[in-house]
Write a protein that holds these residues in place. Structure first.
Motif, mmCIF file in Angstrom:
data_model
loop_
_atom_site.group_PDB
_atom_site.id
_atom_site.type_symbol
_atom_site.label_atom_id
_atom_site.label_comp_id
_atom_site.label_asym_id
_atom_site.label_seq_id
_atom_site.Cartn_x
_atom_site.Cartn_y
_atom_site.Cartn_z
ATOM 1 N N GLY A 66 0.818 -1.214 0.000
ATOM 2 C CA GLY A 66 0.000 0.000 0.000
ATOM 3 C C GLY A 66 0.846 1.256 0.000
ATOM 4 O O GLY A 66 0.582 2.206 -0.756
ATOM 5 N N ARG A 124 -6.922 3.856 -10.055
ATOM 6 C CA ARG A 124 -6.910 2.461 -9.602
ATOM 7 C C ARG A 124 -5.784 2.155 -8.620
ATOM 8 O O ARG A 124 -5.995 1.467 -7.622
ATOM 9 C CB ARG A 124 -6.825 1.528 -10.813
ATOM 10 C CG ARG A 124 -8.110 1.457 -11.616
ATOM 11 C CD ARG A 124 -7.975 0.454 -12.755
ATOM 12 N NE ARG A 124 -9.205 0.358 -13.536
ATOM 13 C CZ ARG A 124 -9.348 -0.416 -14.593
ATOM 14 N NH1 ARG A 124 -8.325 -1.167 -15.003
ATOM 15 N NH2 ARG A 124 -10.487 -0.452 -15.259
ATOM 16 N N ARG A 154 -6.789 3.384 -5.146
ATOM 17 C CA ARG A 154 -7.843 2.554 -4.528
ATOM 18 C C ARG A 154 -7.279 1.205 -4.095
ATOM 19 O O ARG A 154 -7.660 0.663 -3.055
ATOM 20 C CB ARG A 154 -9.006 2.377 -5.502
ATOM 21 C CG ARG A 154 -9.785 3.672 -5.710
ATOM 22 C CD ARG A 154 -10.908 3.523 -6.721
ATOM 23 N NE ARG A 154 -11.603 4.785 -6.895
ATOM 24 C CZ ARG A 154 -12.846 5.030 -6.469
ATOM 25 N NH1 ARG A 154 -13.512 4.103 -5.807
ATOM 26 N NH2 ARG A 154 -13.414 6.194 -6.689
ATOM 27 N N ALA A 155 -6.369 0.673 -4.892
ATOM 28 C CA ALA A 155 -5.705 -0.566 -4.479
ATOM 29 C C ALA A 155 -4.860 -0.333 -3.229
ATOM 30 O O ALA A 155 -4.832 -1.177 -2.316
ATOM 31 C CB ALA A 155 -4.833 -1.091 -5.615
ATOM 32 N N ALA A 191 -7.050 -0.332 -0.204
ATOM 33 C CA ALA A 191 -7.464 -1.691 0.154
ATOM 34 C C ALA A 191 -6.340 -2.442 0.852
ATOM 35 O O ALA A 191 -6.551 -3.081 1.898
ATOM 36 C CB ALA A 191 -7.910 -2.447 -1.100
ATOM 37 N N PHE A 192 -5.128 -2.375 0.311
ATOM 38 C CA PHE A 192 -3.991 -3.064 0.924
ATOM 39 C C PHE A 192 -3.715 -2.526 2.323
ATOM 40 O O PHE A 192 -3.451 -3.293 3.261
ATOM 41 C CB PHE A 192 -2.746 -2.905 0.046
ATOM 42 C CG PHE A 192 -2.638 -3.918 -1.059
ATOM 43 C CD1 PHE A 192 -2.402 -5.258 -0.770
ATOM 44 C CD2 PHE A 192 -2.781 -3.540 -2.387
ATOM 45 C CE1 PHE A 192 -2.300 -6.196 -1.778
ATOM 46 C CE2 PHE A 192 -2.681 -4.473 -3.411
ATOM 47 C CZ PHE A 192 -2.444 -5.803 -3.106
ATOM 48 N N ILE A 203 -5.754 -0.868 4.469
ATOM 49 C CA ILE A 203 -6.813 -1.152 5.444
ATOM 50 C C ILE A 203 -6.766 -2.611 5.873
ATOM 51 O O ILE A 203 -6.867 -2.934 7.068
ATOM 52 C CB ILE A 203 -8.199 -0.799 4.854
ATOM 53 C CG1 ILE A 203 -8.319 0.709 4.606
ATOM 54 C CG2 ILE A 203 -9.304 -1.257 5.805
ATOM 55 C CD1 ILE A 203 -8.161 1.566 5.841
ATOM 56 N N ILE A 204 -6.578 -3.525 4.919
ATOM 57 C CA ILE A 204 -6.529 -4.950 5.266
ATOM 58 C C ILE A 204 -5.276 -5.252 6.082
ATOM 59 O O ILE A 204 -5.319 -5.986 7.081
ATOM 60 C CB ILE A 204 -6.592 -5.819 4.002
ATOM 61 C CG1 ILE A 204 -7.950 -5.658 3.321
ATOM 62 C CG2 ILE A 204 -6.339 -7.292 4.348
ATOM 63 C CD1 ILE A 204 -8.053 -6.359 1.989
ATOM 64 N N SER A 246 -12.676 8.606 2.517
ATOM 65 C CA SER A 246 -12.778 7.325 3.220
ATOM 66 C C SER A 246 -14.216 6.884 3.420
ATOM 67 O O SER A 246 -14.547 5.697 3.262
ATOM 68 C CB SER A 246 -12.081 7.414 4.581
ATOM 69 O OG SER A 246 -10.712 7.705 4.419
ATOM 70 N N VAL A 255 -15.220 5.722 -0.905
ATOM 71 C CA VAL A 255 -15.021 4.263 -0.808
ATOM 72 C C VAL A 255 -15.892 3.616 0.273
ATOM 73 O O VAL A 255 -15.872 2.397 0.438
ATOM 74 C CB VAL A 255 -13.536 3.914 -0.561
ATOM 75 C CG1 VAL A 255 -12.685 4.356 -1.721
ATOM 76 C CG2 VAL A 255 -13.028 4.539 0.731
ATOM 77 N N LEU A 307 -15.978 3.268 3.659
ATOM 78 C CA LEU A 307 -15.363 2.362 4.626
ATOM 79 C C LEU A 307 -16.306 2.000 5.760
ATOM 80 O O LEU A 307 -16.155 0.943 6.380
ATOM 81 C CB LEU A 307 -14.087 2.993 5.194
ATOM 82 C CG LEU A 307 -12.828 2.911 4.325
ATOM 83 C CD1 LEU A 307 -11.656 3.572 5.021
ATOM 84 C CD2 LEU A 307 -12.496 1.466 3.985
ATOM 85 N N LEU A 335 -17.819 -1.331 5.577
ATOM 86 C CA LEU A 335 -16.943 -2.451 5.919
ATOM 87 C C LEU A 335 -16.684 -2.498 7.424
ATOM 88 O O LEU A 335 -16.835 -3.551 8.059
ATOM 89 C CB LEU A 335 -15.615 -2.324 5.177
ATOM 90 C CG LEU A 335 -14.500 -3.293 5.599
ATOM 91 C CD1 LEU A 335 -14.873 -4.722 5.189
ATOM 92 C CD2 LEU A 335 -13.170 -2.890 4.984
#
Length: 498
Positions: free
Chosen positions: A184, A211, A214-215, A218-219, A221-222, A277, A281, A283, A286
């Motif tokens: 990320g 993109r 956004r990737a 995702a990386f 947050i996970i 955020s 997206v 969040l 989620l």
């Protein structure tokens, strides 16, 4: 400004980092512990200085080597980072006061120097994560913290190899989380050409609708969710807490996951921004359900545990659910509740784990079947656990009540069905907490002690630090000026109010 005050952000890291190799060379049971305690106390004093300075004059920016950001590495102490640094160093110092006799019984004497060296590295890493203004340095300090954590956990339970298995499981899962974070950060660097957090934030809006970004979100947050032990990425935490040495469990319960919550706040509100955020997206869609599932399901799972350490570990995952919901509310009231719970839960859970550590020191086990009648055998320790349990449940005059009150106010502020449902869910979770705390109380007070059971208290060197945290829990539940005041300042800062 004094010399110490002007260099405080870097001293908070350098002091434990330089002391770690010195500690590794010390032998005996007293010298490594004494040096580590002194160093942690110095870091705590520096953290107090930083918090007072930030409160008086605003955020502190420290340029390493005199190189101006973003070309050089910058350390930044703002209301949030200063507050979290105080929590880390304060919990560390309190736990170390407890450590001398406790750790000497759990770790071979010839390994104590290495143990406390790893402890100092973990402290330096967490302090570094909190104060650095460089996104790549977050990963560096995260790895320092993680690698030393694996060592500390693996040193637990001389006769129990499960500590090694727990450390290995933590290593595998933690490495996956760190890799996600690194990817990320790399994607953000690719799009912005900078690693300075403030610089990334200033350029973020221009590249938000791409993109790679956004990737990257995702990386990140996970990866942080894995480090945070957020449901359903929590599988490493119960074993790590159950089989680590008692002081390691107490230290990590009060600090490690809280640092990960800090990282989540830092990336969501400082770099991405609340509008992106939660507007772009989403969040909240989620984080909200994961937080609710966490505090309901993990409280239920805690009821069925037979090991008190493991019971409290699942309880920690549930409490992290409250913090996640506070963040997902995307309001200043929700943020205040979440940041406040970082502080309050750290004190309460550290006191509880130290109480259990006292029981393990005398009874040799944290399993409920081995703690029957412990209330009459160790009255001071058990009463301390009961008081800590009340604080965890959230009865009035305790910090748990204060945190939940602010979170309930934040949910009711929504004025919709979801707000009322969240309130009902938190009340149900508190009732579940009553059940799993009562399981320990029932075993301790309402079952007879074995005929051959030893009746004696833990040494004063263990009892006094334990009661400092227990009494502190009630103090911050009654006198809320410090914890609520700094939480409100930090929340206001994150929402752009300072």
């Amino acid at each position: 400004m004094s010399l110490v005050a002007s260099h405080a952000p870097v001293l908070a890291i350098i002091i434990p980092l330089l002391a770690a190799p010195v500690c590794a060379m010390l032998r005996g049971t007293t010298f490594p512990w004494f040096l580590t305690t002194v160093i942690s106390a110095l870091s705590f004093a520096v953290s107090v200085q930083i918090l007072l300075t930030v409160s008086d004059t605003g955020p502190i920016s420290y340029m390493l080597g005199g190189w101006a950001a973003p070309w050089g590495i910058e350390y930044v102490a703002d209301p949030l980072s200063a507050f979290v640094m105080l929590i880390i160093s304060g919990i560390s110092t309190g736990v170390l006061l407890y450590a001398r006799e406790s750790i000497a019984k759990e770790v071979p004497p010839h390994q104590l120097g290495l143990f406390f060296s790893a402890y100092l590295l973990a402290l330096a890493g967490m302090m570094g994560i909190t104060v650095t203004g460089d996104a790549f340095n977050i990963f560096v300090f995260l790895e320092i913290t993680s690698l030393s954590s694996y060592v500390l956990i693996a040193m637990g339970e001389k006769a129990d190899r499960r500590a090694l298995t727990s450390a290995f499981q933590y290593l595998i899962i933690g490495t996956i989380g760190a890799t996600f974070i690194l990817i990320g950060v790399g994607l953000l660097y690719m799009m912005t050409g900078t690693l300075n957090i403030a610089d990334i934030a200033s350029r973020f809006d221009a590249i938000a609708d791409t993109r790679p970004v956004r990737a990257a979100v995702a990386f990140l947050i996970i990866g942080i969710a894995i480090k945070l032990a957020m449901f359903p990425f929590h599988v490493w935490l119960p074993n790590a807490y159950s089989y680590a040495p008692s002081i390691v469990t107490a230290f990590f319960a009060g600090t490690a996951t809280k640092v990960s919550v800090y990282l989540l706040l830092r990336f969501i509100f400082t770099i991405f921004g609340a509008e992106f955020s939660f507007g772009v997206v989403s969040l909240s869609e989620l984080l909200m359900p994961l937080g609710v599932i966490a505090f309901l399901s993990m409280s239920t799972v805690a009821i069925f545990q037979t090991n008190v350490k493991r019971l409290l570990a699942f309880s920690s995952v549930a409490q992290l659910g409250y913090m996640t919901v506070g963040i997902a509310l995307a309001s200043e009231a929700g943020l205040t509740a979440s940041i406040l719970h970082i502080f309050n839960h750290a004190i309460v859970k550290t006191g509880l784990f130290l109480s259990v550590g006292c029981m393990v020191f005398v009874a040799g086990s944290a399993y409920l079947k081995d703690l029957e009648g412990i209330g009459s055998r160790m009255p001071l320790t058990t009463f301390g656990f009961v008081l800590g349990g009340l604080a965890l449940i959230g009865v009035p005059l305790t910090p748990g009540f204060v945190s939940k009150w602010y979170l309930v106010m934040a949910t009711l502020e929504r004025g919709d069905f979801l707000g009322y449902a969240l309130t009902a869910g938190m009340l149900l979770s508190s009732l579940l907490a009553v059940i799993y705390i009562w399981r320990v109380v029932e075993v301790a007070y309402f079952r007879p002690a074995p005929a051959d059971a030893e009746a004696r208290e833990a040494p004063l060197s263990l009892l006094i630090p334990t009661w400092i945290f227990i009494i502190g829990s009630f103090y911050f539940g009654i006198q809320t000026t410090v914890n609520v005041g700094f939480a409100e300042k930090a929340a206001s800062f994150l929402m752009g109010g300072l």
